[in-house]
Write an enzyme that holds these catalytic residues in place. Structure first.
Site, PDB file in Angstrom:
ATOM      1  CE1 TYR A  44      -3.319  -2.723   0.219  1.00  0.00           C
ATOM      2  CE2 TYR A  44      -3.776  -2.116   2.480  1.00  0.00           C
ATOM      3  CZ  TYR A  44      -4.053  -2.887   1.388  1.00  0.00           C
ATOM      4  OH  TYR A  44      -5.058  -3.816   1.432  1.00  0.00           O
ATOM      5  N   PRO A  97     -14.540  -1.860 -13.382  1.00  0.00           N
ATOM      6  CG  PRO A  97     -13.908  -1.061 -15.481  1.00  0.00           C
ATOM      7  CD  PRO A  97     -13.359  -1.350 -14.112  1.00  0.00           C
TER       8      PRO A  97
END
Length: 315
Positions: free
Chosen positions: A72, A234
Site C-alpha cells: 500500500y 468495471p
C-alpha cells in the site's frame, strides 16, 4: 441484575472507547467488528499530518483492528501506522502478502506468490511497521475475482505457500494465517493449516461466496469482506445503486453506504468490516453504521436483492 443490564467489559477498547458495532473475535482476540482498511491512506501522500490525524481519530472512535500491507503506497501506509499507533492502543494489525509494490504500473501491485517472496514480504511488513511479530497475515491468492494475470513463475501451489506461512508462524514472525481472494476449494484445502480469516470481495450485491461464508461460520473463521459496497473496477456492481438500499436509507435517515455496511454486520456473526477511507467524515459515518438497526422488514427487502456474479481481471 439481568444479563442485559450487566456491563460488558469487552464492549470497550483498552483506551476506554466503545467498540464500533460491538466486540467480535479475530485470531482469538476481541476487537471492534468495524475496523479500518488502510489502503486509501496512500491518497494522503502529500498530507502526512492529515493521515496521522485520521489514524489517531480511528483509535479514538474505538477501532482496534487495522488492515494494511507493505504494497500500500509502496510502504508509505505502513510507515504511517508505525508512527500513529502505539502498543498501548491495543490495536490488532493485520497485513497481507502475495503481492509487491508496483509503482507507476497500471495496478499498484504485482503478484509475488513464490514462497521466498512471501517470506520477504513478511520481513518487509515487520520492518515497515516496526514490529517483531504480525498479529495476522493474509495470503493474497489470485484465484478469485478480481484476478491479476500471472506469469508462469507466479503460478504456485497453495500447499507450498501454506508450508512457508506455517513456518513463519512457527518462528513467531506471524501470529495467524488468513486467506484472501481464495476459492471454496482453496479454503477447504487450507483449513487443516489453521485459517483465522478469509478476505474476499463480498457485498449485498456480490454474494457469490455465500457458501464459503457459511463454511467460515461453521469453522469459526472470521469473514472480512473487501469491496463491501462494490468497487470502481468495471464489472463490479455497487451496493449504493440498489433501490432497496436507497429506500432503507431514506426511511432511516442514513446514507446508502451505511445501510450496506449494516446489512453485512447483520448477515452473519463472524463478519468483520474494514471499510477504508482517507476522509474524516466518511470514517465517522462508517463507525456510525455499526449502531444502525435494520428491522425485519428492511432486512427482508435487502435480502431479496438479487446478487450478481463477479468475474473480473485487472491489469
Amino acid at each position: 441484575m439481568t444479563a442485559s443490564n450487566t456491563p460488558n467489559p469487552q464492549a470497550t477498547t483498552v483506551t476506554g472507547a466503545p467498540r464500533p458495532a460491538g466486540p467480535g473475535l479475530l485470531v482469538g482476540r476481541t476487537v471492534s467488528r468495524i475496523g479500518y482498511g488502510a489502503m486509501q491512506l496512500e491518497r494522503l501522500h502529500d498530507d502526512r499530518a492529515g493521515a496521522l490525524t485520521l489514524l489517531r481519530r480511528a483509535v479514538a472512535l474505538g477501532i482496534d483492528h487495522f488492515d494494511t500491507a507493505q504494497f500500500y503506497g509502496n510502504g508509505f501506509v505502513n510507515e504511517l501506522i508505525r508512527e500513529a499507533i502505539s502498543p498501548q492502543d491495543g490495536v490488532l494489525i493485520a497485513s497481507k502478502v502475495g503481492a509487491d509494490p508496483n509503482p507507476g504500473g497500471p495496478v499498484p501491485m504485482r503478484p509475488a506468490q513464490r514462497p521466498e517472496e512471501l517470506r520477504a514480504s513478511v520481513e518487509a511488513n515487520l520492518t515497515g511497521l516496526g514490529l517483531d511479530r504480525l498479529d495476522l497475515v493474509n495470503l493474497r491468492r489470485m484465484d478469485a475475482a478480481p484476478r491479476i494475470p500471472l506469469e508462469a513463475d507466479q503460478v504456485v501451489d497453495l500447499d507450498d505457500q501454506l508450508a512457508e506461512m506455517t513456518a513463519l508462524r512457527d518462528e513467531g514472525k506471524i501470529g495467524a494465517i488468513g486467506l484472501s481472494t481464495v476459492t471454496m476449494d482453496g479454503l477447504r484445502q487450507a483449513i487443516p493449516a489453521g485459517i483465522a480469516c478469509v478476505q474476499n470481495a463480498y457485498s449485498l450485491v456480490a454474494r457469490g461466496d455465500e457458501d464459503m461464508l457459511q463454511l467460515c461460520v461453521q469453522e469459526q473463521i472470521a469473514w472480512v469482506p473487501y469491496f463491501p459496497l462494490g468497487s470502481a473496477f468495471p464489472g463490479f456492481p455497487k451496493v449504493t445503486d440498489e433501490p432497496a438500499v436507497i429506500t432503507a436509507a431514506r426511511s432511516l435517515d442514513v446514507t446508502p453506504s451505511q445501510v450496506g455496511l449494516a446489512w453485512l454486520l447483520h448477515h452473519a456473526p463472524n463478519v468483520h468490516l474494514i471499510p477504508g477511507t482517507a476522509n474524516a467524515d466518511h470514517l465517522e459515518a462508517n463507525v456510525a453504521a455499526g449502531a444502525l438497526t435494520l428491522d425485519e422488514a428492511a432486512l427482508t427487502a435487502l435480502d431479496a436483492v438479487l446478487p450478481r456474479s463477479v468475474d473480473v481481471s485487472i491489469g
